[in-house]
Design an enzyme around this catalytic site. Structure first.
Site, mmCIF file in Angstrom:
data_model
loop_
_atom_site.group_PDB
_atom_site.id
_atom_site.type_symbol
_atom_site.label_atom_id
_atom_site.label_comp_id
_atom_site.label_asym_id
_atom_site.label_seq_id
_atom_site.Cartn_x
_atom_site.Cartn_y
_atom_site.Cartn_z
ATOM 1 N N CYS B 31 1.434 -0.685 -0.404
ATOM 2 C CA CYS B 31 0.078 -0.546 -0.149
ATOM 3 C C CYS B 31 0.868 0.928 0.010
ATOM 4 O O CYS B 31 1.531 1.831 0.988
ATOM 5 C CB CYS B 31 -0.642 0.119 1.477
ATOM 6 S SG CYS B 31 -1.237 1.322 1.463
ATOM 7 N N CYS B 34 0.046 3.965 3.017
ATOM 8 C CA CYS B 34 0.584 3.636 4.694
ATOM 9 C C CYS B 34 2.458 3.307 4.252
ATOM 10 O O CYS B 34 2.530 4.118 5.382
ATOM 11 C CB CYS B 34 0.446 1.661 4.386
ATOM 12 S SG CYS B 34 -1.033 0.812 3.927
#
Lengths: 308, 107
Positions: B31, B34
């Site tokens: 991600c 993230c």
């Protein structure tokens, strides 16, 4: 900091990094503010880019951006992983403030802040964001394994997301306001051939239903106005983008959608020494390669400006 | 204080029974946002570790906990006080914005 830099680049997609590569090679000693959480830009949330020239077998979006970043660094661009939060662009010396409170001064500025996801604009879309409503298929698709989810939109991003999401979801319903896709032909054909994708044409989302998480959507047929409800556990919004020009309002001439207006085919804005490129100026093409091209043009325009 | 990793096995002791507020960062390797917010959380943990404990939960490895808390977007950052979720933040935010959201826990 009293030093006045030649050029500050704000934003770090293909436009910002390409501007940095060119400005660094022209020995302008550029500084580029990549963004604290947006570094690399929109391509960081994509998977495979198949149409960037030079990559015969395609390239992953984040890898492409990492290469551009390294290339800029190799020629000496100074990379700062922070945001610009204030800009005063009117004078001969431009003054910019970053998210950590530092000030940087420059003779020229290249704006490459790109665009942000467009929201549908529903109260419940915001409320259920992170609880079934998502703007990032590559981030969140994993959580919808075996489920039935909706993607709203009809352009390349919507079709790419829908196709990507079939890796996880049992069924992906692509909801589009019109009767045909805006997406490129190859992507549309691929989606149409995918048995997990269903198309809901001439339909708009008018509400997102669910108490704590998405349970369904309220839909309206755009042709005859019929309203209906359908169960979904997820909604991915891919209805386009809005330019990230909020810091420029009142300084730089923008069109009524918020895009920066440039002079003719150049990247020159209404302010001397301020240039703009990438999705921030582009209504039309919005490709990695066109953004990179305009980033190059901005660096060349800035170089010419600084020489005079 | 650096952030630490939390698992299903340690969640009860490290998060639910913690005497200080705990921010759980639900994240995964693949991600992008993230990875972008990760270093910011490290900095906040270094600066405010005595006020708030920051732990990272990998949603790939510990999906049972992610499902239990209804995570459908990452990064999601939930603050737990006395075993209860008292704040939910979704999506990567710049450091000043995160600090503002966490203000009440940092005094």
């Amino acid at each position: 900091m009293s030093e006045v830099r030649n050029v500050v680049i704000v934003g770090s997609g293909p436009a910002g990094y390409t501007a940095a590569i060119y400005a660094a090679r022209a020995q302008l000693d550029p500084i580029i503010y990549e963004g604290s959480v947006t570094a690399g830009g929109a391509l960081m949330n994509t998977t495979e880019v198949e149409n960037f020239p030079g990559f015969t077998d395609g390239v992953m979006g984040p890898d492409l951006m990492d290469s551009m970043r390294k290339q800029a660094k190799r020629f000496g661009a100074e990379l700062i992983t922070d945001d610009i939060v204030e800009m005063d662009l009117a004078g001969d010396v431009k003054i910019l403030k970053d998210g950590s409170g530092n000030t940087v001064k420059a003779k020229s500025v290249i704006l490459a802040t790109g665009s942000a996801y467009r929201e549908i604009g529903l109260v419940n879309e915001k409320r259920l964001s992170g609880h079934g409503v998502s703007w990032c298929a590559t981030c969140d698709g994993f959580f919808f394994r075996g489920q039935t989810i909706a993607v709203v939109g009809g352009g390349d991003s919507a079709v790419e997301e829908a196709t990507f999401l079939t890796r996880f979801a049992d069924k992906v319903v692509l909801i589009h306001r019109r009767g045909e896709l805006r997406a490129s032909k190859i992507m549309a054909e691929r989606a149409k051939a995918n048995p997990k994708i269903e198309f809901l044409w001439n339909t708009e989302v008018i509400d997102v239903l669910g108490a704590d998480k998405v349970e369904g959507l309220q839909l309206r047929n755009t042709v005859d106005g019929t309203e209906s409800e359908r169960a979904f556990t997820g909604l991915f919004v891919a209805i386009g983008h809005i330019p990230r020009s909020e810091l420029l309002v009142g300084q730089i001439t923008l069109d009524n959608e918020g895009y920066v207006i440039c002079e003719g085919r150049s990247t020159r804005t209404n302010l001397k020494g301020v240039f703009a490129c990438g999705d921030l100026v582009d209504h039309t093409y919005r490709q990695a390669i066109t953004a990179a091209g305009s980033g190059c043009a901005a660096a060349l325009d800035a170089e010419k400006f600084l020489a005079h | 204080m650096a952030t630490s990793k939390v698992t299903t096995a340690t969640f009860d002791a490290d998060v639910l029974k913690s005497s200080t507020p705990v921010l759980v960062d639900f994240w995964a390797e693949w991600c992008g946002p993230c990875r972008a917010v990760g270093p910011i959380l490290e900095e906040i943990s270094d600066e405010y570790g005595s006020k708030i404990k920051i732990v990272k939960l990998n949603t790939d490895e510990e999906s049972a906990i992610a499902i239990k808390y209804g995570i459908t977007s990452i990064p999601s950052m939930y603050v737990f006080v006395n075993g209860e979720v008292v704040k939910q933040m979704v999506g990567a935010k710049p450091k000043p914005a995160l600090l503002k959201e966490l203000e009440s826990f940092l005094v």
